[in-house]
Design an enzyme around this catalytic site. Structure first.
Site, PDB file in Angstrom:
ATOM      1  N   ARG A  93     -51.910 118.550  -2.826  1.00 53.06           N
ATOM      2  CA  ARG A  93     -51.866 117.288  -3.561  1.00 53.06           C
ATOM      3  C   ARG A  93     -51.702 116.097  -2.603  1.00 53.06           C
ATOM      4  O   ARG A  93     -52.344 115.071  -2.781  1.00 53.06           O
ATOM      5  CB  ARG A  93     -50.702 117.402  -4.532  1.00 53.06           C
ATOM      6  CG  ARG A  93     -50.226 116.189  -5.214  1.00 53.06           C
ATOM      7  CD  ARG A  93     -51.011 115.929  -6.475  1.00 53.06           C
ATOM      8  NE  ARG A  93     -50.314 114.918  -7.231  1.00 53.06           N
ATOM      9  CZ  ARG A  93     -50.170 113.665  -6.848  1.00 53.06           C
ATOM     10  NH1 ARG A  93     -50.696 113.272  -5.708  1.00 53.06           N
ATOM     11  NH2 ARG A  93     -49.498 112.807  -7.577  1.00 53.06           N
TER      12      ARG A  93
ATOM     13  N   ARG B 220     -47.022 125.010 -17.319  1.00 56.60           N
ATOM     14  CA  ARG B 220     -47.009 124.085 -16.179  1.00 56.60           C
ATOM     15  C   ARG B 220     -46.686 124.796 -14.857  1.00 56.60           C
ATOM     16  O   ARG B 220     -46.120 124.189 -13.957  1.00 56.60           O
ATOM     17  CB  ARG B 220     -46.026 122.931 -16.421  1.00 56.60           C
ATOM     18  CG  ARG B 220     -46.157 122.264 -17.792  1.00 56.60           C
ATOM     19  CD  ARG B 220     -47.496 121.619 -18.015  1.00 56.60           C
ATOM     20  NE  ARG B 220     -47.778 120.569 -17.087  1.00 56.60           N
ATOM     21  CZ  ARG B 220     -47.439 119.284 -17.250  1.00 56.60           C
ATOM     22  NH1 ARG B 220     -46.792 118.911 -18.325  1.00 56.60           N
ATOM     23  NH2 ARG B 220     -47.759 118.386 -16.360  1.00 56.60           N
TER      24      ARG B 220
ATOM     25  N   ARG C 185     -46.587 120.944  -9.863  1.00 50.90           N
ATOM     26  CA  ARG C 185     -45.182 120.663 -10.113  1.00 50.90           C
ATOM     27  C   ARG C 185     -44.220 121.297  -9.137  1.00 50.90           C
ATOM     28  O   ARG C 185     -43.552 120.612  -8.403  1.00 50.90           O
ATOM     29  CB  ARG C 185     -44.786 121.069 -11.540  1.00 50.90           C
ATOM     30  CG  ARG C 185     -45.288 120.095 -12.571  1.00 50.90           C
ATOM     31  CD  ARG C 185     -44.581 120.307 -13.855  1.00 50.90           C
ATOM     32  NE  ARG C 185     -44.494 119.079 -14.636  1.00 50.90           N
ATOM     33  CZ  ARG C 185     -43.851 118.966 -15.760  1.00 50.90           C
ATOM     34  NH1 ARG C 185     -43.232 120.002 -16.269  1.00 50.90           N
ATOM     35  NH2 ARG C 185     -43.810 117.826 -16.397  1.00 50.90           N
TER      36      ARG C 185
ATOM     37  N   ASP D 158     -55.718 118.563 -17.010  1.00 52.61           N
ATOM     38  CA  ASP D 158     -54.741 117.864 -17.847  1.00 52.61           C
ATOM     39  C   ASP D 158     -55.313 117.701 -19.239  1.00 52.61           C
ATOM     40  O   ASP D 158     -56.538 117.696 -19.410  1.00 52.61           O
ATOM     41  CB  ASP D 158     -54.373 116.494 -17.263  1.00 52.61           C
ATOM     42  CG  ASP D 158     -53.029 116.029 -17.806  1.00 52.61           C
ATOM     43  OD1 ASP D 158     -51.998 116.419 -17.258  1.00 52.61           O
ATOM     44  OD2 ASP D 158     -53.022 115.324 -18.830  1.00 52.61           O
TER      45      ASP D 158
ATOM     46  N   TYR E  92     -51.450 109.594 -27.271  1.00 45.98           N
ATOM     47  CA  TYR E  92     -51.656 108.911 -25.981  1.00 45.98           C
ATOM     48  C   TYR E  92     -52.726 107.819 -26.077  1.00 45.98           C
ATOM     49  O   TYR E  92     -52.606 106.759 -25.460  1.00 45.98           O
ATOM     50  CB  TYR E  92     -52.036 109.916 -24.885  1.00 45.98           C
ATOM     51  CG  TYR E  92     -50.844 110.708 -24.376  1.00 45.98           C
ATOM     52  CD1 TYR E  92     -49.921 110.116 -23.517  1.00 45.98           C
ATOM     53  CD2 TYR E  92     -50.640 112.028 -24.756  1.00 45.98           C
ATOM     54  CE1 TYR E  92     -48.826 110.824 -23.050  1.00 45.98           C
ATOM     55  CE2 TYR E  92     -49.545 112.743 -24.293  1.00 45.98           C
ATOM     56  CZ  TYR E  92     -48.643 112.131 -23.450  1.00 45.98           C
ATOM     57  OH  TYR E  92     -47.557 112.835 -22.995  1.00 45.98           O
TER      58      TYR E  92
HETATM   59  O1  CP3 Z   1     -49.867 124.349 -16.903  1.00 45.32           O
HETATM   60  C1  CP3 Z   1     -50.313 124.022 -15.797  1.00 45.32           C
HETATM   61  O2  CP3 Z   1     -49.635 124.110 -14.788  1.00 45.32           O
HETATM   62  C2  CP3 Z   1     -51.750 123.558 -15.701  1.00 45.32           C
HETATM   63  C3  CP3 Z   1     -51.938 122.159 -15.579  1.00 45.32           C
HETATM   64  C4  CP3 Z   1     -51.425 121.188 -16.628  1.00 45.32           C
HETATM   65  C5  CP3 Z   1     -51.099 119.850 -16.258  1.00 45.32           C
HETATM   66  N1  CP3 Z   1     -50.852 119.162 -17.397  1.00 45.32           N
HETATM   67  C6  CP3 Z   1     -51.097 119.337 -14.879  1.00 45.32           C
HETATM   68  C7  CP3 Z   1     -50.291 118.141 -14.567  1.00 45.32           C
HETATM   69  C8  CP3 Z   1     -51.250 121.293 -18.017  1.00 45.32           C
HETATM   70  C9  CP3 Z   1     -51.392 122.510 -18.920  1.00 45.32           C
HETATM   71  C10 CP3 Z   1     -50.905 119.997 -18.486  1.00 45.32           C
HETATM   72  C11 CP3 Z   1     -50.704 119.697 -19.909  1.00 45.32           C
HETATM   73  C12 CP3 Z   1     -50.174 118.396 -20.299  1.00 45.32           C
HETATM   74  N2  CP3 Z   1     -50.389 117.178 -19.721  1.00 45.32           N
HETATM   75  C13 CP3 Z   1     -49.388 118.187 -21.454  1.00 45.32           C
HETATM   76  C14 CP3 Z   1     -49.014 119.270 -22.447  1.00 45.32           C
HETATM   77  C15 CP3 Z   1     -47.924 120.147 -21.970  1.00 45.32           C
HETATM   78  C16 CP3 Z   1     -46.564 119.518 -21.988  1.00 45.32           C
HETATM   79  O3  CP3 Z   1     -45.923 119.497 -20.910  1.00 45.32           O
HETATM   80  O4  CP3 Z   1     -46.107 119.113 -23.049  1.00 45.32           O
HETATM   81  C17 CP3 Z   1     -49.093 116.816 -21.517  1.00 45.32           C
HETATM   82  C18 CP3 Z   1     -48.253 116.142 -22.575  1.00 45.32           C
HETATM   83  C19 CP3 Z   1     -49.736 116.182 -20.419  1.00 45.32           C
HETATM   84  C20 CP3 Z   1     -49.785 114.731 -20.076  1.00 45.32           C
HETATM   85  C21 CP3 Z   1     -49.193 114.466 -18.740  1.00 45.32           C
HETATM   86  N3  CP3 Z   1     -49.765 114.831 -17.539  1.00 45.32           N
HETATM   87  C22 CP3 Z   1     -47.974 113.809 -18.449  1.00 45.32           C
HETATM   88  C23 CP3 Z   1     -47.032 113.247 -19.483  1.00 45.32           C
HETATM   89  C24 CP3 Z   1     -47.818 113.787 -17.056  1.00 45.32           C
HETATM   90  C25 CP3 Z   1     -46.730 113.118 -16.232  1.00 45.32           C
HETATM   91  C26 CP3 Z   1     -45.471 113.866 -16.201  1.00 45.32           C
HETATM   92  C27 CP3 Z   1     -45.584 115.331 -15.749  1.00 45.32           C
HETATM   93  O5  CP3 Z   1     -45.662 116.166 -16.635  1.00 45.32           O
HETATM   94  O6  CP3 Z   1     -45.617 115.608 -14.548  1.00 45.32           O
HETATM   95  C28 CP3 Z   1     -48.920 114.470 -16.500  1.00 45.32           C
HETATM   96  C29 CP3 Z   1     -49.154 114.701 -15.067  1.00 45.32           C
HETATM   97  C30 CP3 Z   1     -49.436 116.079 -14.627  1.00 45.32           C
HETATM   98  N4  CP3 Z   1     -50.239 116.980 -15.285  1.00 45.32           N
HETATM   99  C31 CP3 Z   1     -48.965 116.666 -13.426  1.00 45.32           C
HETATM  100  C32 CP3 Z   1     -49.498 117.958 -13.389  1.00 45.32           C
HETATM  101  C33 CP3 Z   1     -49.340 118.975 -12.291  1.00 45.32           C
HETATM  102  C34 CP3 Z   1     -48.093 115.981 -12.376  1.00 45.32           C
HETATM  103  C35 CP3 Z   1     -48.938 115.103 -11.540  1.00 45.32           C
HETATM  104  C36 CP3 Z   1     -48.624 115.175 -10.055  1.00 45.32           C
HETATM  105  O7  CP3 Z   1     -48.943 116.179  -9.407  1.00 45.32           O
HETATM  106  O8  CP3 Z   1     -48.098 114.173  -9.582  1.00 45.32           O
END
Ligand code: CP3
Length: 343
Positions: free
Chosen positions: A39, A26, A30, A76, A152
């Site tokens: 963003r 991640r 973030r 994602d 999900y």
């Molecule tokens: O690794 C990276 O930085 C690349 C991008 C990436 C995102 N999501 C961007 C994202 C990756 C590899 C993921 C994987 C992901 N997404 C997982 C598996 C990894 C883990 O953390 O267990 C899961 C379970 C998700 C589903 C998901 N996406 C959730 C539960 C959420 C909300 C909470 C959170 O993690 O922020 C997201 C949103 C998300 N995916 C964001 C980002 C940068 C935040 C959105 C924002 O910018 O507001």
């Protein structure tokens, strides 16, 4: 285009590298203010994911700013359900939500196996990233493990227990297997598309591995991860199954090169259990809330436990959104400097 920094790939090939490679789960999005700036200029998270030029830009930011040894493509795991016919929304500060979920056979009938071209925006983002990185570091493609995606699609949102998803495994195992099969096929298409576009390795995230019993994990998760691993022979594969300490031996038998460890997994014990795999991880993300000196001490301890080779340094899960980027950079720097001295 030969890679200028191929430390991650050489480590995966078990070569004796000059230092331990490092990246963070991640890392794109973030934490960086530079990410927030991009963003905030958009309607939301999905627009960023679906705009290849901008997705490429935020993919490269951590390489430039933090000095990581790999870029992970900004996207994602939930793009797969959407491509199969189940749209998701990303709700600010709350996370993902699916207006429709899978409950019955007739819900399943409305879904389809997705092709990579249905997630063309991420494929294009990889192509642009490849060009802009110009071989500086490898690109990591990724997907969710079928069980985590299933969780999900059935639950409809994040959850502490995913009890609807787990309930379906008992109440309708046949439907569960059908859905898992469709997710698996879609995931294989998608990962192959990512590799064709330029991903140098891929990681499968089984973020909800740890909520299944060992027996259910063997039935509803591992066989599908195994199909994904078997299908992707073009590039190395990493499997990260969070909280699946009970499955480490089985994970070690997968056709993959690297196993990701979370911070609750003992390093030496894990090495024994996963056999000859390279391991990745596993500092507690919360360690980065400590002082710079505390982070230094924690990183050294971790590196000593892993030893100099066959290790890719990372956190034990994704970096938390409110961690100071300077602390993250310190983590990266300490890995680089201290691991070089371990040779
Ligand atoms: O690794 C990276 O930085 C690349 C991008 C990436 C995102 N999501 C961007 C994202 C990756 C590899 C993921 C994987 C992901 N997404 C997982 C598996 C990894 C883990 O953390 O267990 C899961 C379970 C998700 C589903 C998901 N996406 C959730 C539960 C959420 C909300 C909470 C959170 O993690 O922020 C997201 C949103 C998300 N995916 C964001 C980002 C940068 C935040 C959105 C924002 O910018 O507001």
């Amino acid at each position: 285009m030969p890679l200028k920094n191929d430390l991650v790939l050489r480590t995966i090939r078990k070569e004796k590298t000059e230092r331990t490679p490092v990246w963070l789960m991640r890392q794109a999005g973030r934490i960086l203010p530079e990410y927030r700036a991009v963003r905030n200029s958009l309607s939301g998270f999905k627009e960023l994911v679906e705009t290849p030029e901008l997705a490429a830009e935020v993919t490269i930011q951590p390489v430039d700013i933090l000095g990581t040894d790999a870029a992970i493509i900004f996207s994602d795991i939930l793009v797969i359900p959407e491509a199969m016919g189940l749209k998701y929304e990303m709700i600010e500060k709350k996370g993902p939500r699916f207006p429709e979920t899978v409950k019955t056979v007739s819900d399943l009938k409305k879904l389809r196996v997705a092709g990579a071209e249905e997630i063309q925006y991420t494929i294009d983002a990889i192509k642009i990233t490849k060009k802009e990185l110009d071989g500086r570091v490898p690109i990591i493609g990724f997907a969710g493990a079928p069980w985590t995606i299933f969780a999900y699609m059935v639950e409809g949102s994040g959850s502490k227990t995913f009890s609807k998803a787990r309930a379906m495994l008992y109440t309708n195992p046949e439907l569960s297997h059908q859905l898992l099969g469709m997710i698996t096929e879609s995931t294989i298409h998608y990962l192959k598309g990512q590799v064709a576009a330029g991903a140098d390795l891929v990681q499968v995230f089984d973020s909800w591995a740890g909520i299944l019993s060992p027996m259910q994990y063997e039935e509803f998760s591992l066989p599908y991860i195994s199909q994904v691993c078997d299908a992707i022979q073009e590039v190395p594969k990493t499997v990260f199954a969070k909280d699946a300490y009970f499955a480490r031996k089985s994970l070690g038998r997968l056709d993959c090169q690297t196993i990701g460890l979370d911070w609750c997994m003992d390093i030496k014990e894990s090495r024994k259990l996963v056999g000859d795999k390279v391991v990745q991880g596993n500092l507690d993300p919360c360690a980065l809330y400590g002082t710079f000196d505390e982070i230094t001490a924690q990183v050294k301890q971790m590196l000593n436990a892993f030893g100099p080779y066959n290790h890719i340094a990372n956190l034990g899960h994704g970096v938390y959104p409110d961690i100071d980027p300077l602390k993250v950079k310190h983590f990266v720097n300490v890995v680089k400097e201290y691991s070089a001295g371990m040779r």
